[in-house]
Design a protein around this motif. Structure first.
Motif, mmCIF file in Angstrom:
data_model
loop_
_atom_site.group_PDB
_atom_site.id
_atom_site.type_symbol
_atom_site.label_atom_id
_atom_site.label_comp_id
_atom_site.label_asym_id
_atom_site.label_seq_id
_atom_site.Cartn_x
_atom_site.Cartn_y
_atom_site.Cartn_z
ATOM 1 N N PRO A 1 47.896 -58.630 90.676
ATOM 2 C CA PRO A 1 47.983 -57.169 90.852
ATOM 3 C C PRO A 1 48.795 -56.444 89.784
ATOM 4 O O PRO A 1 48.458 -55.320 89.409
ATOM 5 C CB PRO A 1 48.612 -57.022 92.235
ATOM 6 C CG PRO A 1 48.132 -58.231 92.975
ATOM 7 C CD PRO A 1 48.151 -59.336 91.948
ATOM 8 N N THR A 2 49.843 -57.060 89.264
ATOM 9 C CA THR A 2 50.646 -56.384 88.245
ATOM 10 C C THR A 2 49.921 -56.275 86.908
ATOM 11 O O THR A 2 50.321 -55.483 86.045
ATOM 12 C CB THR A 2 51.983 -57.109 88.021
ATOM 13 O OG1 THR A 2 51.716 -58.489 87.747
ATOM 14 C CG2 THR A 2 52.878 -56.985 89.241
ATOM 15 N N ASN A 3 48.872 -57.045 86.718
ATOM 16 C CA ASN A 3 48.111 -57.005 85.468
ATOM 17 C C ASN A 3 46.806 -56.225 85.587
ATOM 18 O O ASN A 3 45.994 -56.227 84.659
ATOM 19 C CB ASN A 3 47.812 -58.428 84.983
ATOM 20 C CG ASN A 3 49.054 -59.134 84.482
ATOM 21 O OD1 ASN A 3 50.050 -58.495 84.150
ATOM 22 N ND2 ASN A 3 49.007 -60.452 84.427
ATOM 23 N N VAL A 4 46.599 -55.574 86.725
ATOM 24 C CA VAL A 4 45.431 -54.725 86.922
ATOM 25 C C VAL A 4 45.927 -53.282 86.984
ATOM 26 O O VAL A 4 46.625 -52.897 87.923
ATOM 27 C CB VAL A 4 44.653 -55.089 88.200
ATOM 28 C CG1 VAL A 4 43.398 -54.216 88.327
ATOM 29 C CG2 VAL A 4 44.262 -56.566 88.194
ATOM 30 N N LEU A 5 45.598 -52.495 85.970
ATOM 31 C CA LEU A 5 46.124 -51.144 85.812
ATOM 32 C C LEU A 5 45.100 -50.080 86.207
ATOM 33 O O LEU A 5 43.900 -50.340 86.239
ATOM 34 C CB LEU A 5 46.537 -50.912 84.355
ATOM 35 C CG LEU A 5 47.396 -51.986 83.681
ATOM 36 C CD1 LEU A 5 47.801 -51.521 82.292
ATOM 37 C CD2 LEU A 5 48.626 -52.317 84.516
ATOM 38 N N LEU A 6 45.618 -48.887 86.483
ATOM 39 C CA LEU A 6 44.780 -47.751 86.858
ATOM 40 C C LEU A 6 45.021 -46.614 85.875
ATOM 41 O O LEU A 6 46.164 -46.204 85.663
ATOM 42 C CB LEU A 6 45.116 -47.291 88.283
ATOM 43 C CG LEU A 6 44.962 -48.366 89.362
ATOM 44 C CD1 LEU A 6 45.561 -47.887 90.673
ATOM 45 C CD2 LEU A 6 43.514 -48.747 89.545
ATOM 46 N N HIS A 7 43.953 -46.123 85.285
ATOM 47 C CA HIS A 7 44.050 -45.063 84.281
ATOM 48 C C HIS A 7 43.265 -43.852 84.750
ATOM 49 O O HIS A 7 42.098 -43.965 85.131
ATOM 50 C CB HIS A 7 43.493 -45.545 82.934
ATOM 51 C CG HIS A 7 43.501 -44.495 81.867
ATOM 52 N ND1 HIS A 7 42.457 -43.608 81.707
ATOM 53 C CD2 HIS A 7 44.412 -44.181 80.919
ATOM 54 C CE1 HIS A 7 42.732 -42.798 80.688
ATOM 55 N NE2 HIS A 7 43.907 -43.129 80.203
ATOM 56 N N THR A 8 43.903 -42.678 84.729
ATOM 57 C CA THR A 8 43.244 -41.446 85.153
ATOM 58 C C THR A 8 42.759 -40.678 83.937
ATOM 59 O O THR A 8 43.546 -40.343 83.048
ATOM 60 C CB THR A 8 44.212 -40.556 85.960
ATOM 61 O OG1 THR A 8 44.763 -41.311 87.031
ATOM 62 C CG2 THR A 8 43.474 -39.341 86.519
ATOM 63 N N ALA A 9 41.471 -40.382 83.901
ATOM 64 C CA ALA A 9 40.882 -39.621 82.798
ATOM 65 C C ALA A 9 41.132 -38.135 83.014
ATOM 66 O O ALA A 9 41.475 -37.703 84.115
ATOM 67 C CB ALA A 9 39.386 -39.907 82.724
#
Length: 464
Positions: free
Chosen positions: A136-144
């Motif tokens: 989980p710490t290596n799966v990121l969320l990016h908001t466009a």
């Protein structure tokens, strides 16, 4: 570590995280006028050529992946003291580990996020790379800028090319997410090692716990009894100690999770979805996308007659005859009318009148696919308004709320626009006007284009 204010042209703002070998900083790029993440090798490892090479190898592998599902590398350089650094895309939405701070996620959300992570892993595999440390710490969320959210894989510090992975001799990975073949020196690995780790991520998202050692994983339904058997089966297959019995690849695992998240059975009997409430994210479309798939196994083409007083509308009735609503004529092409379970909204379980009607129901579960349609569900118990106010559509832009009121119904209407399909979503919770004894009604309207048909639809609603 010496105090740093700048690295190259990048102005450092704050550390995002520190590991054994490096620190990642949030920084500002004055040329691009945008935030970036800068990863710098730790001072105490600067003299180790093998560690330095592994650090640089991560940047090269990220660049080689060349996918918008993997963190992008923009630049690479060296500090005056000789330490290397590289500049990456900044993921402003945090990590899956951050989402888990409040406990397990709603099941459809957990499955959809895991599916997105699996597609990110598949992008690496297509580039000939195995991650070896998905967690989980290596799966990121990016908001466009448009509000959509992407799932990104990061931290390829342990990654290897698949060609090298077949002859790896050193153990690697993190406890709970590490497949058995990565724990044994000399065992070659392939992309199914990442499938195991993805299964562990999905397991943690639905249970709130890291799985135990391979072969000793507690079945997830013991930790979350409302979990469907099909979900447990999919996760357990990913967590098989014998890689020959796992999903054959990340893409196959993602496809299965997509079907489970949207309620589409890949094989066997029709499935019933688990409850959805509170936190919903952009990759799921929210409750109605789930409910629509539970209503019936097959979409029925709607044959309708227009109301005399409303030439542009069609009247839709559910299978019980108790629920009726009018929708724009172009929307009334396919119908599922056999009811819903209010538990999916966080209310008291049971089978109640409900329907979903749309121009193309196959598009309904996919927030990126344009569709016009309505879901309506009756609930005799609970507080529908409170549950609707808890819903979120993080892939869309919240545009505010207003109160609907007519002679029959009143209640809040919440609006999201700028969704990934270019359309909007409205969520309504209606109670009888005057405090009558009729049940409450939940309505979700999904529509493309500039108009808003919601209030007209709500005025047409009849429940007996």
């Amino acid at each position: 570590m010496h105090s740093l204010e700048r690295i190259g042209r990048y102005r450092l703002e704050r550390p995002l995280g520190t590991g054994a070998f490096a620190t990642v900083w949030l920084a500002h790029d004055p040329e691009l006028q945008a935030p970036v993440a800068v990863k710098v090798l730790a001072e105490n490892w600067a003299h180790r050529l093998d560690i330095r090479e592994r650090f640089l190898s991560e940047a090269r592998l990220l660049r080689r992946a060349g996918s918008n599902r993997v963190v992008q590398v923009y630049d690479i350089g060296e500090l005056p003291d000789g330490r290397p650094y590289f500049v990456m895309e900044y993921a402003d939405g945090g990590t899956l580990a951050d989402l888990l701070r409040d406990g397990p996620l709603p099941v459809p959300d957990a499955l959809a996020l895991t599916a997105e992570a699996a597609r990110s892993a598949a992008a690496l595999h297509e580039a000939g790379i195995v991650h070896r440390d998905i967690k989980p710490t290596n799966v990121l969320l990016h908001t466009a800028p448009d509000g959509t959210r992407r799932v990104l894989l990061a931290d390829l510090g342990l990654a290897k090319s698949l060609a090298q992975a077949s002859v790896l001799t050193l153990a690697a990975g993190s406890a709970g997410y590490q497949p058995p073949e990565q724990a044994e020196p000399g065992e070659g690995i392939d992309e199914r090692a990442d499938v195991y780790s993805l299964g562990a991520v999905g397991y943690e998202l639905v249970t709130g716990r890291v799985p135990g050692p391979p072969g000793k994983v507690v079945p997830p339904r013991r930790l979350r009894p409302d979990l469907g058997e099909d979900v447990e089966r999919a996760l357990s297959r990913a967590l098989e100690p014998d890689r020959e019995r796992r999903w054959p690849g990340a893409q196959a695992f993602a496809h299965e999770l997509d079907g489970l998240a949207a309620g589409r059975p890949a094989a066997g009997p029709a499935r019933r979805l688990d409850g959805v409430r509170g936190r919903l994210n952009a990759v799921t479309l929210a409750v109605a996308a789930v409910l629509a798939a539970t209503a019936a196994a097959v979409a029925v083409t709607v044959v309708v007659q227009r109301d005399d007083g409303a030439p542009d509308g069609v009247r839709i009735t559910d299978a019980t005859g108790r629920l009726a609503v009018e929708v724009p004529a172009g929307w009334g092409r396919e119908l599922r009318d056999s009811g819903w379970d209010p538990r999916a909204l966080g209310l008291t379980a049971g089978h109640q009148p409900g329907l979903v009607v749309a121009d193309d129901l196959s598009r309904w579960p996919d927030l990126t696919a344009a569709v016009d349609g309505v879901f309506v569900g009756v609930s005799p118990h609970g507080d529908v308004a409170a549950e609707v106010k808890a819903l979120q559509h993080t892939g869309c832009r919240y545009s505010g709320s207003h109160t609907f009121a007519d002679a029959d119904w009143h209640g809040p209407v919440r609006v999201w626009s700028g969704c990934p399909d270019g359309g909007s979503v409205t969520e309504s919770a209606l109670s009888p006007a005057g405090g009558g004894a009729r049940p409450q009604v939940y309505v979700q309207v999904r529509q493309r284009g500039a108009g808003d048909a919601t209030d007209g639809i709500l005025r047409s609603l009849r429940v007996s």
